[in-house]
Design an enzyme around this catalytic site. Structure first.
Site, PDB file in Angstrom:
ATOM      1  CG  ASP A 125      -4.134   0.647   5.188  1.00 17.86           C
ATOM      2  OD1 ASP A 125      -4.631  -0.495   5.215  1.00 17.86           O
ATOM      3  OD2 ASP A 125      -2.933   0.863   4.939  1.00 17.86           O
ATOM      4  CG  ASP A 127      -0.858  -3.893   8.044  1.00 20.84           C
ATOM      5  OD1 ASP A 127      -0.896  -4.029   9.276  1.00 20.84           O
ATOM      6  OD2 ASP A 127      -1.257  -4.761   7.250  1.00 20.84           O
TER       7      ASP A 127
END
Length: 324
Positions: A125, A127
């Site tokens: 991922d 963020d």
């Protein structure tokens, strides 16, 4: 000492490498000419593919008639990485091997024979895992709307609940944020991520799988290439919480990649992927993400919580096929 060096199977591999041709420029040993393809199909599943000396950007519905070709140079550094991996981890089956265009490992000349293996695919991922998105967003919200929030207040990763507004209003504010320097220059790498991922990239095929929107994919690609150069093979955007366009779930993207592991901070995505058999490292940096603290993830056998990138780096990717 010289005879020992000649008899060492590792060093023998260098004697089998191609010699400099008198008619071949010296620089050609370090760089190779590759194609860079750009696909403007507008597909929400945008990705960059690196491998075999190539760097390619494309969507999931690529149309070869619309490809625009360009010439570029890419460093021929995969061989060096795999030599480093041999010194660092003698127990892994990738020792003494190179990775071809299909991600498969083959034997380097002069090395002892090992069974062929394939790099495990790990989805990562963006963020709160690679960059501090919420901290930058809070600074914008404070200056633009006079609302002061800290990361410790985000008990769920749903901004409208924290800001006490509608979901549509929250999405609008986030898209406002995308246009500002708070987003463009105010997000910084999570400490330890760069070092850990460079180490993992020697043994894993790392791909970005983010819920970020298509509207910011160009900026996201530039940010990743700046802070994590040469780390990721592919980049996929789910286009979640977007003002327009279709979205794709993380579990769907991960399965299409053949990802065995997802590194993510969002419990909802963690459970979603774990339910389809993907192992998840739930990233709760320094135990500071309130939204990570849910019973559902703590009890799931395929979800393991980690609190920094050092805890990710010490895990052995060769064992992720059978257990985290």
């Amino acid at each position: 000492m010289a005879s020992l060096a000649r008899n060492d199977p590792f060093l023998k591999g260098f004697h089998s490498l191609p010699l400099q041709s008198p008619t071949r420029p010296q620089s050609s040993l370090l760089f190779r000419n590759v194609n860079v393809s750009f696909d403007n199909s507008g597909s929400p599943d945008f990705r960059i593919i690196r491998g075999g000396g190539a760097l390619m950007l494309k969507g999931c519905c690529s149309d070869s008639s619309r490809d625009q070709k360009a010439r570029a140079f890419a460093p021929n550094n995969q061989l060096v990485r795999d030599f480093e991996a041999r010194f660092e981890d003698r127990s892994t089956s990738i020792n003494g091997r190179f990775v071809d265009d299909h991600g498969l490992c083959g034997k380097l000349p002069g090395f002892p024979d090992f069974p062929l293996t394939e790099k495990i695919v790990v989805a990562v991922d963006v963020d709160e895992v690679l960059g501090n998105f919420v901290s930058a967003l809070n600074r914008f919200i404070a200056d633009r709307y006079s609302l002061n929030h800290s990361v410790s207040e985000y008990h769920v990763y749903e901004f409208f609940r924290i800001w006490n507004c509608s979901r549509d209003e929250a999405d609008f504010r986030v898209h406002e944020f995308f246009k500002t320097p708070y987003f463009k220059t105010g997000i910084y790498p999570i400490p330890g991520a760069q070092k850990a991922l460079h180490k993992l990239s020697r043994l894993c095929k790392l791909s970005v799988v983010t819920s970020r929107q298509n509207i910011i994919k160009d900026h996201t690609v530039k940010w990743l290439e700046k802070h994590y150069p040469g780390v990721f093979h592919e980049m996929h955007f789910g286009n979640h919480f977007a003002l327009d366009g279709e979205s794709k779930s993380k579990s769907e993207i991960c399965r299409s990649l053949g990802a065995k592991v997802l590194i993510d901070d969002n419990p909802r995505y963690a459970i979603e992927c774990a339910e389809v058999g993907i192992r998840v490292l739930l990233f709760d940096y320094e135990n500071s993400y309130p939204w990570c603290k849910t019973d559902s993830v703590d009890q799931h056998p395929l979800v393991t919580k980690v609190h920094n990138w050092d805890q990710v780096a010490v895990r052995r990717p060769t064992k992720w096929r059978s257990g985290v």
